[in-house]
Design an enzyme around this catalytic site. Structure first.
Site, PDB file in Angstrom:
ATOM      1  N   GLN A 100       0.815  -1.220   0.000  1.00 22.35           N
ATOM      2  CA  GLN A 100       0.000   0.000   0.000  1.00 22.35           C
ATOM      3  C   GLN A 100       0.840   1.257   0.000  1.00 22.35           C
ATOM      4  OE1 GLN A 100      -1.226   0.530   4.542  1.00 22.35           O
ATOM      5  NE2 GLN A 100      -1.677  -1.534   3.841  1.00 22.35           N
ATOM      6  N   GLU A 119       3.686   7.819   8.475  1.00 22.55           N
ATOM      7  CA  GLU A 119       3.665   6.927   9.628  1.00 22.55           C
ATOM      8  C   GLU A 119       5.077   6.476   9.972  1.00 22.55           C
ATOM      9  OE1 GLU A 119       0.998   4.209   7.452  1.00 22.55           O
ATOM     10  OE2 GLU A 119       2.480   2.634   7.741  1.00 22.55           O
ATOM     11  N   HIS A 176       4.706   0.403   0.878  1.00 20.29           N
ATOM     12  CA  HIS A 176       5.119  -0.378   2.050  1.00 20.29           C
ATOM     13  C   HIS A 176       4.135  -1.490   2.360  1.00 20.29           C
ATOM     14  CE1 HIS A 176       2.366   2.677   3.656  1.00 20.29           C
ATOM     15  NE2 HIS A 176       2.038   1.771   4.569  1.00 20.29           N
ATOM     16  N   ARG A 196      -4.426   0.664  -1.896  1.00 21.60           N
ATOM     17  CA  ARG A 196      -3.911  -0.695  -1.994  1.00 21.60           C
ATOM     18  C   ARG A 196      -3.375  -0.949  -3.397  1.00 21.60           C
ATOM     19  NH1 ARG A 196      -8.634  -3.045   0.241  1.00 21.60           N
ATOM     20  NH2 ARG A 196      -8.169  -2.562   2.411  1.00 21.60           N
TER      21      ARG A 196
HETATM   22 ZN    ZN Z   1       0.428   2.137   5.945  1.00 24.31          ZN
END
Ligand code: ZN
Length: 321
Positions: A100, A119, A176, A196
């Site tokens: 994704q 993130e 990732h 995705r």
């Molecule tokens: Zn993620």
């Protein structure tokens, strides 16, 4: 505002999310009372509408974090952002997560009406041989599109072996995937937008595949891939150690590895913390809050110093600057 909440230290109830790749280690490793054996995520500290934390103690007991954010701005140092910007999760990947990519704030606001998602991951545990996908090998956007269309996943995706204690920064635009056998603590922007790219052609219990978002993925992926350089710093405080993993515009992330008692001074309007190992106490103004593995809480703006005692490891997050 009177009586600035030095004693209001909100401890948050976990929110569990079922996932096709989830497992049971949030029960067996963290002791959470999870409802089934397909739980992929504990949203430990969240004001996101897809799973909002609720305070379980003190004067704000029963309040949701999004309500606290809008009704008690003093707890957060009167921020200007309309929504709580962070989301802390613990993930249990019993199986591989989809490959994704997430948009940045500009693309996320324009197309999804919410923040983008940068993130980072602290690896709580990893089975021998566990791997993540972290980046790609395409040199141009055309090549990226072609490799995705042709399903040349082995040529496209960059795999990296991981072990307990590793840390990864995953800025928006990074392709990732968390691989099976890995547990992580994730600090991220408060967003649930995932594009995705590839889901291993998996089907759920109803025989359905999950939606892919090929065009959006091609649009938002950083090409060529960039691998962030981390400047990890460690400072000893007595028998304890304080590790700085990341200081970015989105968040600052630290590990507090406590043995004995260690005092802290506030360095941000508020601090989020989640215990990932061991047990002990948080001491604020002579008041003691028990901490155990999986406890998540917010140290609010009114608290200028505190201490942590015991033998425990905490991942702490501050808002970025
Ligand atoms: Zn993620």
């Amino acid at each position: 505002v009177t009586g600035v909440q030095t004693c209001a230290l909100p401890i948050l109830k976990p929110v569990f999310q079922e996932k096709i790749w989830g497992g049971s280690r949030l029960r067996s490793v963290f002791g959470f009372d999870i409802p089934n054996d397909k739980i992929g995520e504990d949203w430990a500290i969240s004001a996101h509408p897809h799973g909002v934390s609720v305070v379980e103690n003190g004067e704000f007991k029963g309040k949701r974090l999004d309500e606290l954010w809008s009704e008690h701005k003093e707890l957060f140092g009167h921020p200007s952002e309309p929504v709580f910007p962070l989301l802390i999760k613990i993930l249990d990947a019993e199986d591989d997560l989809s490959v994704q990519v997430h948009p940045d704030d500009a693309y996320g606001m324009k197309h999804e009406g919410e923040l983008g998602k940068t993130e980072c991951w602290y690896i709580i545990d990893a089975e021998p041989g566990a791997e993540i996908i972290y980046g790609h090998h395409a040199k141009t956007r055309e090549e990226l599109a072609e490799m995705i269309k042709d399903g040349r996943w082995d040529d496209l995706l960059k795999k990296v072996p991981v072990k307990k204690g590793d840390f990864f920064y995953v800025p928006s635009g990074t392709i990732h995937a968390i691989g099976k056998g890995i547990m992580i603590l994730e600090t991220q922007q408060s967003s649930d937008t995932t594009y995705r790219v590839y889901d291993y052609d998996r089907k759920d219990a109803q025989g359905q595949t999950r939606e892919l978002h090929i065009q959006q993925s091609i649009d938002v992926t950083t090409v060529p891939a960039k691998t962030p350089e981390l400047q990890i710093k460690e400072v000893r405080k007595g028998n304890s150690s304080i590790v700085t993993y990341l200081e970015t515009e989105f968040f600052n992330v630290y590990e507090w590895d406590i043995k004995g008692i260690t005092s802290f001074k506030k360095q941000a309007p508020y601090t989020l913390m989640t215990v990932i190992e061991g047990a002990g106490d948080l001491v604020v103004d002579g008041k003691t809050y028990p901490l155990e593995k999986g406890t998540s809480c917010i140290i609010p703006n009114g608290v200028s110093e505190w201490a942590v005692q015991g033998e425990l490891a905490i991942i702490a997050t501050e808002p970025g600057k």
